[in-house]
Design an enzyme around this catalytic site. Structure first.
Site, PDB file in Angstrom:
ATOM      1  N   ASP A  19       0.859  -1.169   0.000  1.00 21.53           N
ATOM      2  CA  ASP A  19       0.000   0.000   0.000  1.00 21.53           C
ATOM      3  C   ASP A  19       0.904   1.232   0.000  1.00 21.53           C
ATOM      4  OD1 ASP A  19      -2.458   1.578   0.491  1.00 21.53           O
ATOM      5  OD2 ASP A  19      -1.544   1.887   2.455  1.00 21.53           O
ATOM      6  N   ASP A  21      -0.052   5.054   0.789  1.00 19.66           N
ATOM      7  CA  ASP A  21      -0.258   6.044   1.855  1.00 19.66           C
ATOM      8  C   ASP A  21      -0.509   5.351   3.188  1.00 19.66           C
ATOM      9  OD1 ASP A  21      -0.117   8.177  -0.060  1.00 19.66           O
ATOM     10  OD2 ASP A  21      -2.158   7.659  -0.673  1.00 19.66           O
ATOM     11  N   GLY A  29      -3.588  12.678   3.814  1.00 17.10           N
ATOM     12  CA  GLY A  29      -4.908  12.910   3.225  1.00 17.10           C
ATOM     13  C   GLY A  29      -4.829  12.542   1.757  1.00 17.10           C
ATOM     14  N   THR A  61      -2.609   1.055  -4.778  1.00 23.80           N
ATOM     15  CA  THR A  61      -3.132   2.163  -3.995  1.00 23.80           C
ATOM     16  C   THR A  61      -4.483   2.650  -4.508  1.00 23.80           C
ATOM     17  OG1 THR A  61      -2.645   4.426  -3.236  1.00 23.80           O
ATOM     18  CG2 THR A  61      -1.691   3.785  -5.347  1.00 23.80           C
ATOM     19  N   ASN A  62      -5.421   2.830  -3.583  1.00 19.90           N
ATOM     20  CA  ASN A  62      -6.685   3.477  -3.908  1.00 19.90           C
ATOM     21  C   ASN A  62      -6.435   4.979  -3.971  1.00 19.90           C
ATOM     22  OD1 ASN A  62      -8.144   1.088  -3.862  1.00 19.90           O
ATOM     23  ND2 ASN A  62      -8.925   1.382  -1.795  1.00 19.90           N
ATOM     24  N   CYS A 108     -16.169  -0.764  -8.406  1.00 20.28           N
ATOM     25  CA  CYS A 108     -15.305  -1.276  -9.462  1.00 20.28           C
ATOM     26  C   CYS A 108     -14.584  -2.534  -8.973  1.00 20.28           C
ATOM     27  CB  CYS A 108     -14.297  -0.207  -9.876  1.00 20.28           C
ATOM     28  SG  CYS A 108     -13.136   0.210  -8.559  1.00 20.28           S
ATOM     29  N   CYS A 110     -11.340  -2.928  -9.219  1.00 26.36           N
ATOM     30  CA  CYS A 110      -9.944  -2.654  -8.871  1.00 26.36           C
ATOM     31  C   CYS A 110      -9.775  -2.006  -7.496  1.00 26.36           C
ATOM     32  CB  CYS A 110      -9.275  -1.794  -9.944  1.00 26.36           C
ATOM     33  SG  CYS A 110     -10.014  -0.187 -10.259  1.00 26.36           S
TER      34      CYS A 110
END
Length: 187
Positions: A19, A21, A29, A61-62, A108, A110
Site C-alpha cells: 500500500d 499512503d 490525506g 493504492t486506492n 469497481c 480494482c
C-alpha cells in the site's frame, strides 16, 4: 489471482504488494502534490531488504481523490513518479505501481478490498500467489490480499482506522518489521 502464462522465463515469481499512503508514505490525506512525498521511518530500508531478497515490489493504492475531484490523474501519477525516483536514488526499484482512480461508491473491480489490482499485476508479472505478500495499514489491504489468495501483514503505521482485522493476521510496527517478518517466513 490469475497467473499470466506468457510471463517469460520467470514463472511463479514472488512479489510483495505494498500500500502507498500510510505504509510507504506519510499519510497526509489526498496526496496530489509530488512535493508532499515523505517516507515513513523504516519504509525505505524495509523495501531495500525485500528488493535485495529478490522480491518484485509492486505498489497498489486506492486514489479516490481523482474521482472526488481533489486532483487529476496526472497529479497522482506525478506523486507516484516522485516516489519511484526517490526510492531509486536510495537503491530501491519499484517494479510497478497500480492505482484505482474510482470513487468508493463505483463498485469497481480494482478498488481495494477487491483483488483487481492484484490480478492485473499477476497477469503482468507471472506471479505465484503462494510466493506473494500484501503489506498495508488497513483492513482493506488485508482483505484484498485474502481475496487474492496471498499472505498479508498489517502495519501499524498510517493515520487511518485499521478496521476489523483478524487476530490471525500478522502485525508489524512498520514496513521494516514487515519485511523482516516476510524474510523469516521465506522457505
Amino acid at each position: 489471482m490469475r497467473r499470466h502464462r506468457g510471463a517469460g522465463t520467470h514463472p511463479g515469481r514472488a512479489a510483495v504488494f505494498l500500500d502507498r499512503d500510510g505504509t510507504i508514505l506519510d499519510e497526509t490525506g489526498y496526496l496530489g502534490d509530488p512535493g508532499g512525498v515523505t517516507f515513513l521511518d523504516g519504509a525505505v530500508e524495509g523495501m531495500r531488504l525485500l528488493h535485495r531478497a529478490g522480491y518484485i515490489l509492486l505498489v497498489v493504492t486506492n486514489q479516490s481523490g481523482i474521482a472526488r475531484g481533489y486532483f487529476q490523474e496526472e497529479d497522482a501519477l506525478a506523486v507516484n513518479l516522485r516516489m519511484a525516483q526517490e526510492l531509486g536514488a536510495k537503491g530501491v526499484k519499484l517494479d510497478g505501481i497500480y492505482h484505482c482512480p474510482h470513487h468508493p461508491d463505483d463498485q469497481c473491480a480494482c478498488r481495494k478490498p477487491a483483488a483487481g489490482m492484484l490480478e492485473r499485476a499477476a497477469y503482468d508479472f507471472g506471479l505465484d500467489p503462494g510466493k506473494c505478500w500484501v503489506v498495508g495499514d488497513t483492513d482493506r489491504d488485508v482483505q484484498m490480499g485474502i481475496a487474492g489468495g496471498l499472505r498479508t501483514v498489517l502495519v501499524l503505521t498510517g493515520k487511518q482506522d485499521k478496521g476489523m482485522v483478524s487476530e490471525t493476521v500478522p502485525k508489524a510496527a512498520g514496513l521494516l518489521d514487515a519485511a523482516r517478518l516476510i524474510l523469516e517466513e521465506r522457505p
